[in-house]
Design an enzyme around this catalytic site. Sequence first.
Site, mmCIF file in Angstrom:
data_model
loop_
_atom_site.group_PDB
_atom_site.id
_atom_site.type_symbol
_atom_site.label_atom_id
_atom_site.label_comp_id
_atom_site.label_asym_id
_atom_site.label_seq_id
_atom_site.Cartn_x
_atom_site.Cartn_y
_atom_site.Cartn_z
ATOM 1 N N SER A 13 -4.914 4.314 -20.750
ATOM 2 C CA SER A 13 -4.389 4.796 -19.759
ATOM 3 C C SER A 13 -3.957 6.477 -20.052
ATOM 4 O O SER A 13 -4.604 7.272 -19.579
ATOM 5 C CB SER A 13 -3.806 4.724 -18.723
ATOM 6 O OG SER A 13 -2.871 4.190 -18.963
ATOM 7 N N ARG A 14 -3.463 5.963 -21.361
ATOM 8 C CA ARG A 14 -3.554 7.626 -22.121
ATOM 9 C C ARG A 14 -2.900 7.551 -23.593
ATOM 10 O O ARG A 14 -3.129 6.655 -23.552
ATOM 11 C CB ARG A 14 -2.147 7.736 -21.309
ATOM 12 C CG ARG A 14 -0.765 6.995 -21.118
ATOM 13 C CD ARG A 14 0.681 7.313 -21.263
ATOM 14 N NE ARG A 14 1.927 5.814 -20.778
ATOM 15 C CZ ARG A 14 2.890 6.307 -21.784
ATOM 16 N NH1 ARG A 14 2.676 7.303 -23.118
ATOM 17 N NH2 ARG A 14 3.154 4.971 -22.069
ATOM 18 N N ASN A 89 -5.541 -1.785 -28.741
ATOM 19 C CA ASN A 89 -4.398 -0.640 -28.496
ATOM 20 C C ASN A 89 -2.853 -0.377 -28.337
ATOM 21 O O ASN A 89 -2.253 0.220 -28.807
ATOM 22 C CB ASN A 89 -5.361 0.324 -27.304
ATOM 23 C CG ASN A 89 -4.055 1.861 -27.903
ATOM 24 O OD1 ASN A 89 -4.550 2.812 -28.489
ATOM 25 N ND2 ASN A 89 -4.106 2.009 -26.733
ATOM 26 N N TYR A 154 8.291 -2.826 -35.589
ATOM 27 C CA TYR A 154 6.979 -2.492 -35.786
ATOM 28 C C TYR A 154 6.071 -2.588 -36.265
ATOM 29 O O TYR A 154 5.249 -2.990 -36.377
ATOM 30 C CB TYR A 154 7.144 -0.789 -35.000
ATOM 31 C CG TYR A 154 6.217 -0.347 -34.615
ATOM 32 C CD1 TYR A 154 5.804 0.055 -33.694
ATOM 33 C CD2 TYR A 154 6.297 1.008 -35.918
ATOM 34 C CE1 TYR A 154 4.489 0.776 -32.892
ATOM 35 C CE2 TYR A 154 4.627 1.939 -35.798
ATOM 36 C CZ TYR A 154 3.896 1.518 -34.281
ATOM 37 O OH TYR A 154 3.076 2.374 -33.904
HETATM 38 P P1 NAP Z 1 0.845 5.456 -26.242
HETATM 39 O O1 NAP Z 1 1.067 7.412 -25.957
HETATM 40 O O2 NAP Z 1 3.117 5.536 -25.382
HETATM 41 O O3 NAP Z 1 0.537 4.270 -24.921
HETATM 42 C C1 NAP Z 1 0.650 3.403 -25.515
HETATM 43 C C2 NAP Z 1 0.102 2.460 -24.133
HETATM 44 O O4 NAP Z 1 -0.037 1.169 -24.050
HETATM 45 C C3 NAP Z 1 0.170 3.427 -22.505
HETATM 46 O O5 NAP Z 1 -0.942 2.760 -21.777
HETATM 47 C C4 NAP Z 1 1.244 1.876 -21.770
HETATM 48 O O6 NAP Z 1 0.775 1.729 -20.282
HETATM 49 C C5 NAP Z 1 0.692 0.468 -23.064
HETATM 50 N N1 NAP Z 1 1.285 -1.402 -22.920
HETATM 51 C C6 NAP Z 1 2.534 -0.789 -23.176
HETATM 52 N N2 NAP Z 1 2.984 -1.693 -22.711
HETATM 53 C C7 NAP Z 1 1.868 -2.841 -22.677
HETATM 54 C C8 NAP Z 1 1.918 -4.126 -21.651
HETATM 55 N N3 NAP Z 1 2.946 -4.570 -22.493
HETATM 56 N N4 NAP Z 1 0.758 -3.858 -21.676
HETATM 57 C C9 NAP Z 1 -0.548 -3.337 -21.093
HETATM 58 N N5 NAP Z 1 -0.396 -1.791 -21.677
HETATM 59 C C10 NAP Z 1 0.572 -1.659 -22.193
HETATM 60 O O7 NAP Z 1 1.237 5.271 -27.567
HETATM 61 P P2 NAP Z 1 -0.274 5.975 -28.310
HETATM 62 O O8 NAP Z 1 0.702 6.906 -29.204
HETATM 63 O O9 NAP Z 1 -1.683 6.371 -27.493
HETATM 64 O O10 NAP Z 1 -0.057 4.498 -29.174
HETATM 65 C C11 NAP Z 1 -1.370 3.664 -28.860
HETATM 66 C C12 NAP Z 1 -1.274 2.626 -29.616
HETATM 67 O O11 NAP Z 1 -1.634 3.987 -31.488
HETATM 68 C C13 NAP Z 1 -0.030 1.855 -30.070
HETATM 69 O O12 NAP Z 1 -0.388 0.442 -30.522
HETATM 70 C C14 NAP Z 1 0.034 2.689 -31.518
HETATM 71 O O13 NAP Z 1 1.569 1.761 -31.826
HETATM 72 C C15 NAP Z 1 -0.596 2.808 -31.882
HETATM 73 N N6 NAP Z 1 0.116 4.029 -32.888
HETATM 74 C C16 NAP Z 1 0.421 5.254 -32.683
HETATM 75 C C17 NAP Z 1 1.059 6.300 -32.973
HETATM 76 C C18 NAP Z 1 0.987 7.516 -33.086
HETATM 77 O O14 NAP Z 1 1.240 8.488 -33.863
HETATM 78 N N7 NAP Z 1 1.304 8.380 -31.620
HETATM 79 C C19 NAP Z 1 0.637 6.063 -35.017
HETATM 80 C C20 NAP Z 1 0.028 5.035 -35.529
HETATM 81 C C21 NAP Z 1 -0.120 3.741 -34.589
HETATM 82 P P3 NAP Z 1 1.597 2.515 -19.469
HETATM 83 O O15 NAP Z 1 1.105 4.183 -19.716
HETATM 84 O O16 NAP Z 1 1.808 1.911 -18.480
HETATM 85 O O17 NAP Z 1 3.369 2.472 -19.998
#
Ligand code: NAP
Length: 246
Positions: A13-14, A89, A154
């Site tokens: 969703s985001r 994801n 993490y």
């Molecule tokens: P984000 O903006 O915080 O989004 C996380 C998403 O996961 C949200 O849609 C959230 O839902 C959902 N979520 C969390 N817990 C959940 C659960 N128990 N069941 C179902 N949905 C759940 O994160 P992002 O930055 O886009 O990251 C996405 C992925 O990339 C993650 O796995 C993160 O660890 C990885 N990553 C990110 C970065 C970075 O720099 N951003 C770097 C390396 C890896 P809600 O909207 O309802 O909270």
Amino acid sequence: MLKGLNAVVTGGSRGIGREIALKLAQNGANIFIPDIVISENTEQTLSDCRALGVQAEAMVCDVSSFEAVKEFCDRMAKEFGGVDILVNNAGITRDGLLGRMSEENFDAVIATNLKGAFNFCRNLYRNFLGRKSGRIINISSVVGLNGNIGQVNYSAAKAGLIGLTKSVAKELAARNVTCNAIAPGFIQTAMTDALTPEVRAQYEASIPLGRLGIPEDIANLALFLCSPSASYITGEVIRCDGGLAM
Ligand code: NAP
């Protein structure tokens, strides 16, 4: 390229998940989002995907719950004809130095980031065997490769995801299902918006390409891994990090 295929994007969703959902939808895939709560973000992503001419649905599902994921996967089979693409994801952070990290924060991060992916791979196992094709993409992180101060939970979850990826890839290869991991560096999302300007500047200085990534950088790679061009790639971990972890 992906016309008529069903793609499940957890946390779609985001942030990065939303961008992956839109990219796959632009290429014809129907999008299904398991979401812990159906929020305005979820509705927005669904309507943006539908505007691209594909089916898009969300169902309440906490990825850390085996039962909830089973229910989601059963509905995918009964109501939508199964799953062709799975993108694990959904992720959370609960950062803190080891000396102060609570058991609860360790368990929560493992449950969502690592067990969440197991829950989907396990509950879609028969789906993928039966289809004799499919793509699984797990979103890991460069900290799963290199570790990071304040992220014992993490980085353990993201490193675990790499082991899971390679084992699933070996088990499902004979059925023409590929399983790969993407290891993003620092990507501009809500997760990194939490950084102070000083920390952010430090990170930027440490990235050879000199900038944080954007969600589309990851979505482009996810699309490639779903495409016919990537049909001979499995069990791979691809960094997308501006050179940060080389
Ligand atoms: P984000 O903006 O915080 O989004 C996380 C998403 O996961 C949200 O849609 C959230 O839902 C959902 N979520 C969390 N817990 C959940 C659960 N128990 N069941 C179902 N949905 C759940 O994160 P992002 O930055 O886009 O990251 C996405 C992925 O990339 C993650 O796995 C993160 O660890 C990885 N990553 C990110 C970065 C970075 O720099 N951003 C770097 C390396 C890896 P809600 O909207 O309802 O909270």
